[in-house]
Design a protein around this motif. Structure first.
Motif, PDB file in Angstrom:
ATOM      1  N   ILE A  82       0.838  -1.208   0.000  1.00  0.00           N
ATOM      2  CA  ILE A  82       0.000   0.000   0.000  1.00  0.00           C
ATOM      3  C   ILE A  82       0.867   1.251   0.000  1.00  0.00           C
ATOM      4  CG2 ILE A  82      -1.701   1.321   1.338  1.00  0.00           C
ATOM      5  CD1 ILE A  82      -3.112  -1.359   1.843  1.00  0.00           C
ATOM      6  N   LYS A  83       2.011   1.194   0.664  1.00  0.00           N
ATOM      7  CA  LYS A  83       2.937   2.331   0.610  1.00  0.00           C
ATOM      8  C   LYS A  83       3.379   2.575  -0.831  1.00  0.00           C
ATOM      9  CE  LYS A  83       7.285   4.113   2.318  1.00  0.00           C
ATOM     10  NZ  LYS A  83       8.540   3.828   2.979  1.00  0.00           N
ATOM     11  N   GLY A  84       3.779   1.515  -1.521  1.00  0.00           N
ATOM     12  CA  GLY A  84       4.211   1.646  -2.911  1.00  0.00           C
ATOM     13  C   GLY A  84       3.097   2.139  -3.812  1.00  0.00           C
ATOM     14  N   TRP A  85       1.884   1.635  -3.593  1.00  0.00           N
ATOM     15  CA  TRP A  85       0.743   2.074  -4.395  1.00  0.00           C
ATOM     16  C   TRP A  85       0.502   3.577  -4.186  1.00  0.00           C
ATOM     17  CZ3 TRP A  85      -3.758   4.243  -2.530  1.00  0.00           C
ATOM     18  CH2 TRP A  85      -4.708   4.530  -3.494  1.00  0.00           C
ATOM     19  N   ALA A  86       0.521   4.023  -2.931  1.00  0.00           N
ATOM     20  CA  ALA A  86       0.266   5.437  -2.639  1.00  0.00           C
ATOM     21  C   ALA A  86       1.339   6.333  -3.253  1.00  0.00           C
ATOM     22  CB  ALA A  86       0.185   5.663  -1.129  1.00  0.00           C
ATOM     23  N   GLU A  87       2.589   5.896  -3.191  1.00  0.00           N
ATOM     24  CA  GLU A  87       3.684   6.699  -3.754  1.00  0.00           C
ATOM     25  C   GLU A  87       3.593   6.809  -5.270  1.00  0.00           C
ATOM     26  OE1 GLU A  87       7.137   4.718  -2.181  1.00  0.00           O
ATOM     27  OE2 GLU A  87       7.024   5.815  -0.282  1.00  0.00           O
ATOM     28  N   SER A 130      -1.960 -10.235  14.085  1.00  0.00           N
ATOM     29  CA  SER A 130      -1.450  -8.931  13.656  1.00  0.00           C
ATOM     30  C   SER A 130      -2.420  -8.305  12.666  1.00  0.00           C
ATOM     31  CB  SER A 130      -0.081  -9.062  13.002  1.00  0.00           C
ATOM     32  OG  SER A 130       0.888  -9.436  13.962  1.00  0.00           O
ATOM     33  N   VAL A 131      -2.724  -7.024  12.900  1.00  0.00           N
ATOM     34  CA  VAL A 131      -3.616  -6.261  12.028  1.00  0.00           C
ATOM     35  C   VAL A 131      -2.883  -4.994  11.623  1.00  0.00           C
ATOM     36  CG1 VAL A 131      -5.826  -5.048  11.876  1.00  0.00           C
ATOM     37  CG2 VAL A 131      -5.676  -7.205  13.118  1.00  0.00           C
ATOM     38  N   TYR A 132      -2.950  -4.666  10.350  1.00  0.00           N
ATOM     39  CA  TYR A 132      -2.254  -3.509   9.792  1.00  0.00           C
ATOM     40  C   TYR A 132      -3.287  -2.505   9.313  1.00  0.00           C
ATOM     41  CZ  TYR A 132       1.216  -7.159   9.901  1.00  0.00           C
ATOM     42  OH  TYR A 132       2.034  -8.184  10.324  1.00  0.00           O
ATOM     43  N   LYS A 133      -3.135  -1.256   9.770  1.00  0.00           N
ATOM     44  CA  LYS A 133      -4.059  -0.195   9.354  1.00  0.00           C
ATOM     45  C   LYS A 133      -3.293   0.838   8.550  1.00  0.00           C
ATOM     46  CE  LYS A 133      -7.271  -0.784  13.146  1.00  0.00           C
ATOM     47  NZ  LYS A 133      -7.965  -0.145  14.274  1.00  0.00           N
ATOM     48  N   HIS A 134      -3.882   1.214   7.430  1.00  0.00           N
ATOM     49  CA  HIS A 134      -3.273   2.155   6.502  1.00  0.00           C
ATOM     50  C   HIS A 134      -4.242   3.319   6.305  1.00  0.00           C
ATOM     51  CE1 HIS A 134      -0.801  -1.376   5.490  1.00  0.00           C
ATOM     52  NE2 HIS A 134      -1.956  -2.028   5.458  1.00  0.00           N
ATOM     53  N   TYR A 135      -3.762   4.538   6.489  1.00  0.00           N
ATOM     54  CA  TYR A 135      -4.588   5.734   6.328  1.00  0.00           C
ATOM     55  C   TYR A 135      -4.115   6.477   5.083  1.00  0.00           C
ATOM     56  CZ  TYR A 135      -5.869   4.728  11.135  1.00  0.00           C
ATOM     57  OH  TYR A 135      -6.315   4.108  12.292  1.00  0.00           O
ATOM     58  N   VAL A 136      -5.009   6.588   4.104  1.00  0.00           N
ATOM     59  CA  VAL A 136      -4.663   7.200   2.820  1.00  0.00           C
ATOM     60  C   VAL A 136      -5.632   8.352   2.548  1.00  0.00           C
ATOM     61  CG1 VAL A 136      -4.321   6.815   0.354  1.00  0.00           C
ATOM     62  CG2 VAL A 136      -3.903   4.941   1.963  1.00  0.00           C
ATOM     63  N   ARG A 137      -5.087   9.528   2.293  1.00  0.00           N
ATOM     64  CA  ARG A 137      -5.905  10.703   1.993  1.00  0.00           C
ATOM     65  C   ARG A 137      -5.881  10.976   0.489  1.00  0.00           C
ATOM     66  NH1 ARG A 137      -3.623  15.401   4.678  1.00  0.00           N
ATOM     67  NH2 ARG A 137      -4.776  14.742   6.503  1.00  0.00           N
ATOM     68  N   LYS A 138      -7.041  11.343  -0.036  1.00  0.00           N
ATOM     69  CA  LYS A 138      -7.124  11.755  -1.435  1.00  0.00           C
ATOM     70  C   LYS A 138      -6.897  13.264  -1.481  1.00  0.00           C
ATOM     71  CE  LYS A 138      -9.742  10.970  -5.601  1.00  0.00           C
ATOM     72  NZ  LYS A 138     -10.874  10.219  -6.171  1.00  0.00           N
ATOM     73  N   THR A 139      -5.868  13.692  -2.179  1.00  0.00           N
ATOM     74  CA  THR A 139      -5.494  15.113  -2.163  1.00  0.00           C
ATOM     75  C   THR A 139      -6.077  15.897  -3.320  1.00  0.00           C
ATOM     76  OG1 THR A 139      -3.423  14.675  -3.362  1.00  0.00           O
ATOM     77  CG2 THR A 139      -3.337  14.638  -0.937  1.00  0.00           C
ATOM     78  N   LYS A 140      -6.540  15.205  -4.385  1.00  0.00           N
ATOM     79  CA  LYS A 140      -7.164  15.925  -5.502  1.00  0.00           C
ATOM     80  C   LYS A 140      -8.165  15.075  -6.224  1.00  0.00           C
ATOM     81  CE  LYS A 140      -2.811  15.663  -8.027  1.00  0.00           C
ATOM     82  NZ  LYS A 140      -2.006  16.224  -9.034  1.00  0.00           N
TER      83      LYS A 140
END
Length: 83
Positions: free
Chosen positions: A49-54, A73-83
């Motif tokens: 998800i980091k690679g996708w966001a970048e 183990s649970v992983y949470k990812h917070y992604v903001r849409k900027t435009k």
């Protein structure tokens, strides 16, 4: 994280590439300024998800967290849409 989220995508139990595919689909439905939280159990989602966001125009990875829920183990990812 205390960011208000517009949508939560639960991809627990799903492995690559599904967390990224479902993140992409939900992200496209967001309005600018809204935040998506993705909840996954696949440890690979941290780098995926980091690679996708970048590589995605208009996506900003705000934070990633790892926690334990019910011994898993649970992983949470917070992604903001900027435009």
């Amino acid at each position: 994280m205390s960011t208000e989220t517009a949508e939560t995508v639960d991809v627990k139990g799903q492995n690559c590439p599904m967390p990224v595919i479902k993140t992409k689909g939900a992200f496209e439905d967001l309005d600018a300024g809204e935040t998506l939280v993705v909840v996954a159990t696949d440890s690979g989602s941290m780098s995926d998800i980091k690679g996708w966001a970048e590589s995605t125009d208009g996506a900003e990875l705000l934070e990633q967290e790892e926690a334990t829920e019910d011994g898993e183990s649970v992983y949470k990812h917070y992604v903001r849409k900027t435009k």
